[in-house]
Design a protein around this motif. Structure first.
Motif, mmCIF file in Angstrom:
data_model
loop_
_atom_site.group_PDB
_atom_site.id
_atom_site.type_symbol
_atom_site.label_atom_id
_atom_site.label_comp_id
_atom_site.label_asym_id
_atom_site.label_seq_id
_atom_site.Cartn_x
_atom_site.Cartn_y
_atom_site.Cartn_z
ATOM 1 N N SER A 1 0.823 -1.207 0.000
ATOM 2 C CA SER A 1 0.000 0.000 0.000
ATOM 3 C C SER A 1 0.859 1.261 0.000
ATOM 4 O O SER A 1 0.489 2.273 -0.604
ATOM 5 N N LEU A 2 2.029 1.237 0.657
ATOM 6 C CA LEU A 2 2.933 2.385 0.590
ATOM 7 C C LEU A 2 3.426 2.592 -0.839
ATOM 8 O O LEU A 2 3.579 3.719 -1.298
ATOM 9 N N CYS B 1 12.135 1.725 12.646
ATOM 10 C CA CYS B 1 13.080 2.711 12.109
ATOM 11 C C CYS B 1 13.480 2.361 10.685
ATOM 12 O O CYS B 1 13.842 3.238 9.896
ATOM 13 N N SER B 2 13.406 1.083 10.324
ATOM 14 C CA SER B 2 13.760 0.676 8.959
ATOM 15 C C SER B 2 12.805 1.290 7.946
ATOM 16 O O SER B 2 13.223 1.741 6.871
ATOM 17 N N MET B 3 11.513 1.324 8.286
ATOM 18 C CA MET B 3 10.544 1.948 7.394
ATOM 19 C C MET B 3 10.662 3.466 7.456
ATOM 20 O O MET B 3 10.524 4.156 6.445
ATOM 21 N N GLU B 4 10.929 3.989 8.639
ATOM 22 C CA GLU B 4 11.128 5.434 8.792
ATOM 23 C C GLU B 4 12.253 5.920 7.878
ATOM 24 O O GLU B 4 12.091 6.920 7.158
ATOM 25 N N ILE B 5 13.375 5.224 7.889
ATOM 26 C CA ILE B 5 14.516 5.617 7.060
ATOM 27 C C ILE B 5 14.147 5.574 5.584
ATOM 28 O O ILE B 5 14.472 6.490 4.823
ATOM 29 N N THR B 6 13.443 4.535 5.182
ATOM 30 C CA THR B 6 13.064 4.381 3.778
ATOM 31 C C THR B 6 12.159 5.513 3.319
ATOM 32 O O THR B 6 12.366 6.098 2.245
ATOM 33 N N TYR C 1 3.588 4.859 8.813
ATOM 34 C CA TYR C 1 2.774 4.643 7.615
ATOM 35 C C TYR C 1 1.825 5.819 7.407
ATOM 36 O O TYR C 1 1.742 6.393 6.314
ATOM 37 N N ILE C 2 1.111 6.201 8.461
ATOM 38 C CA ILE C 2 0.178 7.332 8.378
ATOM 39 C C ILE C 2 0.929 8.621 8.086
ATOM 40 O O ILE C 2 0.500 9.450 7.280
ATOM 41 N N TRP C 3 2.072 8.804 8.742
ATOM 42 C CA TRP C 3 2.901 9.993 8.508
ATOM 43 C C TRP C 3 3.299 10.096 7.044
ATOM 44 O O TRP C 3 3.226 11.160 6.437
ATOM 45 N N ALA C 4 3.710 8.982 6.457
ATOM 46 C CA ALA C 4 4.142 8.972 5.058
ATOM 47 C C ALA C 4 3.005 9.317 4.118
ATOM 48 O O ALA C 4 3.164 10.123 3.192
ATOM 49 N N VAL C 5 1.832 8.721 4.355
ATOM 50 C CA VAL C 5 0.678 8.973 3.486
ATOM 51 C C VAL C 5 0.240 10.432 3.572
ATOM 52 O O VAL C 5 0.014 11.090 2.543
ATOM 53 N N LEU C 6 0.176 10.969 4.787
ATOM 54 C CA LEU C 6 -0.281 12.356 4.960
ATOM 55 C C LEU C 6 0.739 13.345 4.406
ATOM 56 O O LEU C 6 0.362 14.336 3.759
ATOM 57 N N LEU C 7 2.012 13.115 4.658
ATOM 58 C CA LEU C 7 3.035 14.043 4.183
ATOM 59 C C LEU C 7 3.136 14.013 2.671
ATOM 60 O O LEU C 7 3.262 15.053 2.021
#
Length: 233
Positions: free
Chosen positions: A141-142, A177-182, A222-228
């Motif tokens: 989904s990302l 953190c692995s997804m955060e970095i990506t 995940y939510i942070w990435a979608v919203l940003l």
């Protein structure tokens, strides 16, 4: 130069075999940095003994709070210039994937994701069907909603160009953190790709991942990435 960073918490039963597996397949210049993350067993001593015969292997200690993210920060700081890859100490990551990853770094990519969910990838064993379904959903989904060019954003098995990973602030304390970095690398314009890998599954010891806590951490990013991404574009 390739630097292999391995966080290790109570992995005395696995770490030697992990180091041996890497040595058996990597045939170019590399160094291994094992980060002892407050182990209460003989992990640190086992690595020190191994390093006496293998000078490209070293062990450093996480002097901060115990945790996967803090251990990674210590390992990344200890690495030099070149490529840096994160590997687990429990034999889960397939070292044969390293050559594919490194080739992509040489090709010009900044971040190479080991992907279990792209064609050619997979898992030899699944420790939790719920965990597997969750990581697959998040990655796919990302990719669709945000455009992150990997099917497996949650996998910690990733290789980075050193100047990229050393300049991304890591806020997350746990495995997320692995997804955060990506996601942060993607939003900064980093060139990202993926290569297939097969997740081996732990053969000894107990996993440190908690689905209850870890799942919440992944969902936050995940939510942070979608919203940003939506706000930015």
């Amino acid at each position: 130069m390739l630097y292999i960073v391995i966080p290790a918490l109570n992995e005395e039963d696995n770490i030697t075999r992990t180091l041996e597996q890497i040595a058996a397949v990597v045939d170019w210049s590399y160094e291994i940095i094992v980060v002892n993350d407050h182990s209460t067993d003989a992990t640190e001593e086992v690595v020190r003994v191994y390093s006496e015969q293998h000078p490209n292997v070293s062990v450093v200690s996480n002097e901060g709070a115990r945790g996967f993210s803090n251990a990674l920060k210590v390992g990344y700081a200890a690495a030099g210039d070149g490529a840096i890859v994160t590997m687990m100490a429990d034999l889960c990551d397939d070292p044969h994937t390293l050559a594919l990853m490194y080739a992509k770094i040489i090709e010009g990519y900044d971040l190479v994701c080991g992907s279990r969910y792209m064609p050619g990838g997979g898992k030899k064993r699944e420790d939790s069907e719920v965990k597997g379904a969750f990581s697959r959903f998040v990655g796919l989904s990302l990719r669709k909603l945000v455009g992150v060019p990997t099917h497996d954003a949650t996998n910690a098995f990733k290789m980075y160009r050193s100047e990229i990973i050393k300049n991304i602030p890591i806020e997350e304390a746990g495995f997320a953190c692995s997804m955060e970095i990506t996601v942060k690398a993607f939003l900064r314009g980093a060139k990202i790709t993926e290569v297939p890998t097969v997740w081996q599954g732990r053969t000894a010891g107990k996993s440190k991942f908690s689905m209850l806590k870890g799942g919440k951490d992944y969902l936050r990013w995940y939510i942070w990435a979608v919203l940003l991404r939506k706000h930015k574009f």
